[in-house]
Design a protein around this motif. Structure first.
Motif, short mmCIF file in Angstrom:
data_model
loop_
_atom_site.label_atom_id
_atom_site.label_comp_id
_atom_site.label_asym_id
_atom_site.label_seq_id
_atom_site.Cartn_x
_atom_site.Cartn_y
_atom_site.Cartn_z
N ASP A 1 0.83 -0.70 -0.03
CA ASP A 1 0.35 0.10 -0.39
C ASP A 1 0.87 1.40 -0.46
N THR A 2 1.12 1.78 -0.83
CA THR A 2 1.30 2.89 -0.87
C THR A 2 1.03 4.49 -0.48
N SER A 3 -0.46 4.43 0.22
CA SER A 3 -1.18 5.08 0.85
C SER A 3 -0.49 5.84 2.00
N LYS A 4 -1.08 7.11 2.10
CA LYS A 4 -0.70 8.08 3.05
C LYS A 4 -0.81 7.17 4.24
N CYS A 5 0.45 6.55 5.33
CA CYS A 5 0.20 5.69 6.42
C CYS A 5 -0.31 6.72 7.41
N GLU A 6 -1.58 5.84 8.21
CA GLU A 6 -1.87 6.30 9.48
C GLU A 6 -1.70 5.95 10.54
N LYS A 7 -1.01 4.53 10.47
CA LYS A 7 -0.48 4.00 11.72
C LYS A 7 0.27 5.55 13.08
N PRO A 8 -0.27 4.68 14.36
CA PRO A 8 0.46 5.30 15.62
C PRO A 8 2.28 5.63 14.88
N CYS A 9 2.55 6.61 15.72
CA CYS A 9 4.36 7.02 15.16
C CYS A 9 4.60 5.96 16.98
N LYS A 10 5.73 5.51 16.33
CA LYS A 10 6.79 4.90 16.94
C LYS A 10 8.05 5.58 17.65
N ILE A 11 8.03 7.04 17.48
CA ILE A 11 8.75 7.13 17.93
C ILE A 11 8.74 7.60 19.45
N ASP B 1 8.20 7.76 28.82
CA ASP B 1 9.73 6.54 28.41
C ASP B 1 8.07 5.52 26.57
N HIS B 2 6.46 6.35 26.57
CA HIS B 2 5.88 6.04 25.78
C HIS B 2 6.26 6.27 24.54
N THR B 3 4.91 6.36 23.32
CA THR B 3 5.68 6.74 22.20
C THR B 3 4.75 8.05 21.98
N CYS B 4 4.56 8.27 21.04
CA CYS B 4 4.46 9.46 20.31
C CYS B 4 2.50 9.79 19.78
N ALA B 5 2.11 8.10 19.22
CA ALA B 5 1.05 7.65 18.95
C ALA B 5 0.25 8.52 18.26
N ALA B 6 0.78 9.43 17.33
CA ALA B 6 0.34 10.26 17.11
C ALA B 6 -0.21 9.66 15.60
N LYS B 7 -1.05 10.19 14.39
CA LYS B 7 -0.80 9.56 13.06
C LYS B 7 0.14 9.18 12.58
N CYS B 8 1.11 8.91 11.39
CA CYS B 8 2.29 9.08 11.22
C CYS B 8 2.47 9.88 10.65
N HIS B 9 3.73 10.74 10.74
CA HIS B 9 4.18 11.81 10.15
C HIS B 9 5.37 12.31 9.93
N PRO B 10 5.84 11.04 9.01
CA PRO B 10 7.42 10.92 8.20
C PRO B 10 7.36 12.70 7.95
N GLY B 11 8.86 12.74 8.60
CA GLY B 11 9.57 14.08 8.27
C GLY B 11 9.06 15.42 8.83
N THR B 12 8.34 15.15 10.11
CA THR B 12 7.70 16.58 10.79
C THR B 12 7.79 15.83 11.80
N LYS C 1 3.51 18.06 20.40
CA LYS C 1 3.41 18.18 21.87
C LYS C 1 2.03 18.26 22.44
N THR C 2 1.93 16.96 22.54
CA THR C 2 0.79 16.18 23.44
C THR C 2 0.98 16.07 24.34
N VAL C 3 -0.87 15.97 25.61
CA VAL C 3 0.25 15.03 26.95
C VAL C 3 -0.49 13.83 26.35
N CYS C 4 0.28 12.25 27.12
CA CYS C 4 0.94 11.49 26.68
C CYS C 4 -0.58 10.91 27.38
N PHE C 5 -1.48 10.27 27.28
CA PHE C 5 -2.28 9.04 27.87
C PHE C 5 -2.56 8.22 27.97
N ALA C 6 -1.17 7.76 27.60
CA ALA C 6 -0.88 5.47 27.95
C ALA C 6 -1.62 5.24 29.20
N ARG C 7 -1.63 4.45 29.64
CA ARG C 7 -1.61 3.83 30.72
C ARG C 7 -0.62 3.09 30.82
#
Length: 324
Positions: free
Chosen positions: A44-54, A60-71, A75-81
């Motif tokens: 699939d070459t369409s825009k990736c919408e998987k959660p960001c792993k950075i 220590d949690h990941t960004c979890a925002a939609k994949c944003h390559p190159g940007t 700066k959001t609040v982390c809501f990881a359990r």
């Protein structure tokens, strides 16, 4: 086809056989992999919408925002359990990370609302302490365990509960009941131990929301001497008791909480050791009359265990006599 594994026993006229394994070829974002089953055509070459792993900067949690390559990551609040503990690591509480958020008492309502939306119920004191220090406060049981640990360390004991090294100072009434009605004493000891273990197992296997502060157990109606035995014996298990109903249906209810525990030397064990000592050929030294209690007449197995409690506890049985 995808280079994952070799398939055997495939008819020669079939081509492009899929092994069924995930593709795992890099997607255009260079951060995620293709998860389609093994395939021949392009991924699939369409825009990736998987959660960001950075990884986030503040936790220590990941960004979890939609994949944003190159940007940069937003700066959001982390809501990881996550699970946090008290300083002694006895308590465990499940909470949301909240790193990146600014906490103030006036804003606590929105934090509690967010927790409830995640099916988490946290008391305000735990939330405030976590936002301040990153942990939850200890409870009373934590301080009791720490006190016992330090006492055991001072006595040079390893892996031994402090309460298990002290033989209870059983009353003459309890000793007489153990001699004349041993089977009933053993039955009550077993029941008290069962209720204590039930309480401990329930809280050990429950999260912070389902822990209970105490559990109750009602004994069947019985005569005055048997009720008195339960009242007095329960004191050595740090169990609270109370009598209910008029005669002849009067019965005893016990309340087990975090302080309750099985004594290191149960009444039946105490009498067994005492009996074997008295029946030996060695003379039994006479106890000193008057004054403080002497351990001279105690069996060798118990002499080192009997300690006088410096804090004399009022005899609750006297208060219960009016109820009987």
């Amino acid at each position: 086809m995808g280079g994952h594994k070799v398939r055997y026993n495939v008819p020669c006229h079939l081509t492009d056989i899929s092994c069924g394994e995930p593709c795992k070829r890099p997607l255009p974002c260079d951060m995620h992999l293709c998860e389609r089953p093994c395939h021949k055509d392009a991924c699939d070459t369409s825009k990736c919408e998987k959660p960001c792993k950075i990884k986030r900067e503040l936790c220590d949690h990941t960004c979890a925002a939609k994949c944003h390559p190159g940007t940069e990551c937003p700066k959001t609040v982390c809501f990881a359990r996550m699970t946090v503990t008290c300083p002694c690591q006895r308590r465990k509480v499940t909470i949301l990370c909240f790193k990146g958020a600014t906490f103030s008492p006036s804003d606590s309502k929105k934090f509690m609302t967010k927790l409830r939306s995640a099916n988490l119920i946290i008391v305000h004191a735990d939330l405030a302490e976590y936002m301040k220090t990153g942990s939850v406060p200890c409870e009373e049981a934590c301080f009791v365990e720490e006190r016992n640990r330090k006492l055991a360390e001072g006595l040079g004991l390893v892996n031994v509960a402090v309460d298990n090294i002290v033989a209870p100072n059983y009353s003459d009434f309890l000793k007489e009941q153990a001699r004349s009605n041993k089977s009933f004493v053993v039955e009550i000891e077993e029941q008290l131990e069962v209720v204590i273990m039930k309480y401990k197992r329930r809280n050990e296997t429950s999260d912070s929301l389902n822990k209970v502060s105490c559990i109750y157990h009602d004994f069947k109606p019985m005569n005055k001497d048997k009720r008195r035995l339960i009242h007095e014996l329960a004191e050595h298990y740090k169990i609270t008791t109370q009598s209910f109903d008029p005669e002849p249906q009067r019965n005893v209810q016990i309340r087990v909480d975090y302080q309750s525990l099985v004594p290191g030397v149960k009444l039946s064990q105490y009498m067994l050791v005492k009996r074997s000592f008295v029946g030996s050929s060695k003379p039994v030294p006479k106890p000193v009359s008057g004054g403080s209690r002497s351990t001279a007449g105690e069996p060798p197995q118990l002499r080192s265990l009997v300690l006088e409690d410096p804090k004399k506890v009022a005899d609750s049985w006297e208060e219960m006599c009016d109820e009987e």
